[in-house]
Write an enzyme that holds these catalytic residues in place. Structure first.
Site, short mmCIF file in Angstrom:
data_model
loop_
_atom_site.label_atom_id
_atom_site.label_comp_id
_atom_site.label_asym_id
_atom_site.label_seq_id
_atom_site.Cartn_x
_atom_site.Cartn_y
_atom_site.Cartn_z
N GLY A 13 6.58 11.30 2.83
CA GLY A 13 5.85 11.05 4.07
C GLY A 13 4.40 10.65 3.87
O GLY A 13 3.58 10.87 4.76
N MET A 91 15.88 6.66 4.42
CA MET A 91 16.82 6.10 3.46
C MET A 91 18.25 6.00 3.99
O MET A 91 19.20 6.25 3.26
CB MET A 91 16.79 6.94 2.16
CG MET A 91 15.46 6.92 1.47
SD MET A 91 14.96 5.23 1.04
CE MET A 91 13.44 5.53 0.17
N HIS A 110 8.82 -1.77 3.14
CA HIS A 110 9.61 -1.83 1.92
C HIS A 110 8.68 -2.15 0.74
O HIS A 110 7.83 -3.03 0.86
CB HIS A 110 10.69 -2.92 2.05
CG HIS A 110 11.56 -3.01 0.84
ND1 HIS A 110 12.49 -2.03 0.53
CD2 HIS A 110 11.63 -3.93 -0.15
CE1 HIS A 110 13.09 -2.36 -0.61
NE2 HIS A 110 12.59 -3.50 -1.03
N ASP A 146 16.78 -3.77 4.89
CA ASP A 146 15.53 -4.39 4.46
C ASP A 146 15.48 -5.86 4.87
O ASP A 146 15.14 -6.75 4.07
CB ASP A 146 15.36 -4.24 2.93
CG ASP A 146 15.29 -2.79 2.51
OD1 ASP A 146 14.76 -1.99 3.29
OD2 ASP A 146 15.77 -2.45 1.42
C1 GRF Z 1 7.69 3.85 0.38
O1 GRF Z 1 7.57 3.26 -0.89
C2 GRF Z 1 8.26 2.88 1.36
O2 GRF Z 1 7.88 1.56 1.11
C3 GRF Z 1 9.74 3.05 1.16
O3 GRF Z 1 9.92 4.42 0.94
C4 GRF Z 1 8.72 4.96 0.39
C5 GRF Z 1 8.31 6.10 1.27
O4 GRF Z 1 7.24 6.81 0.72
N1 GRF Z 1 10.49 2.55 2.27
P1 GRF Z 1 6.52 7.93 1.57
O5 GRF Z 1 7.61 8.93 1.95
O6 GRF Z 1 5.90 7.30 2.76
O7 GRF Z 1 5.52 8.56 0.65
#
Ligand code: GRF
Length: 226
Positions: A13, A91, A110, A146
């Site tokens: 997050g 995810m 992404h 994506d």
């Molecule tokens: C990020 O690299 C984002 O681009 C991808 O998932 C990751 C999430 O990271 N979709 P975080 O949980 O915001 O630290």
């Protein structure tokens, strides 16, 4: 004009935190109505709770099938009062029903320059491929993974010694800059979708100071005479 948004997370997050921070600073005109995760132990949920934001865990195992989980997800987002959905490391592929319910009001970030390297491991795939420029993309979400109209992209240099961690960290610095910006554009009605393209309405705002990140459009850098 403050846009109520739901943020969907599966992990740390840190992008959620960037959104929270920019909202707190008054530069992002949004309000996070709920943070929802498919993982009960997602750090993003704890982060939300620390900031007094409703944090909702919806583990897929609690539902008989994917449709049931997706319906619960949509209900949670709707019930929170969200008018837009921000995927911040979520995810799971959203169902067509979910996408239809919030069409053109769902953003994703992404960690690659789409359409290159979609999927779960954008940074690793880019590093393994040996690209010399990598980056991040914020895009509107459609039914494919994506995929959807690009809102903003940022490029960083990639080096032969990079692995997923080193390249990912370099990309992440820019994720935290471009995602709040994209959500702000959405919140202020500056984004319009034309086919597969996004058009950004102009503003009077001066360009941001990017001197603390490595600006890069061509890497390795061109040398004198070229
Ligand atoms: C990020 O690299 C984002 O681009 C991808 O998932 C990751 C999430 O990271 N979709 P975080 O949980 O915001 O630290």
């Amino acid at each position: 004009m403050t846009l109520p948004i739901a943020v969907l997370v599966s992990g740390t997050g840190s992008n959620l935190q960037a959104l929270i921070d920019r909202i707190g600073e008054g530069v992002l005109p949004a309000r996070i109505t709920a943070v929802v995760s498919n993982k009960s132990d997602a750090k993003g949920l704890a982060r939300a709770a620390r900031h007094g934001i409703p944090a909702i865990a919806l583990p897929p195992a609690d539902y008989p099938d994917r449709a049931g989980h997706d319906a619960a997800l949509l209900a949670a987002v709707r019930d929170s009062g969200a008018k837009a959905v921000v995927l911040a490391g979520y995810m799971r592929l959203l169902s067509p029903d979910f996408v239809a319910a919030y069409r053109n009001r769902i953003l994703n970030i992404h960690p690659a320059l789409l359409p290159s390297f979609p999927g779960m491991h954008g940074q690793r795939d880019a590093a393994d491929y040996g690209v010399t420029i990598a980056g991040a993309t914020v895009h509107f979400v459609d039914e494919q993974m994506d995929h959807g109209p690009v809102v903003i992209q940022a490029a960083v240099p990639a080096c032969p010694d990079d692995d997923a961690a080193s390249l990912g960290a370099r990309i992440m610095t820019l994720e935290h800059r471009i995602y709040p910006q994209a959500v702000a554009w959405l919140a202020t009605g500056r984004l319009a979708i034309h086919g597969c393209k996004t058009r950004l309405a102009p503003a009077d705002a001066p360009p941001a100071d990017l001197s603390d990140v490595t600006p890069c459009l061509v890497n390795p850098p061109l040398e004198a005479g070229f």
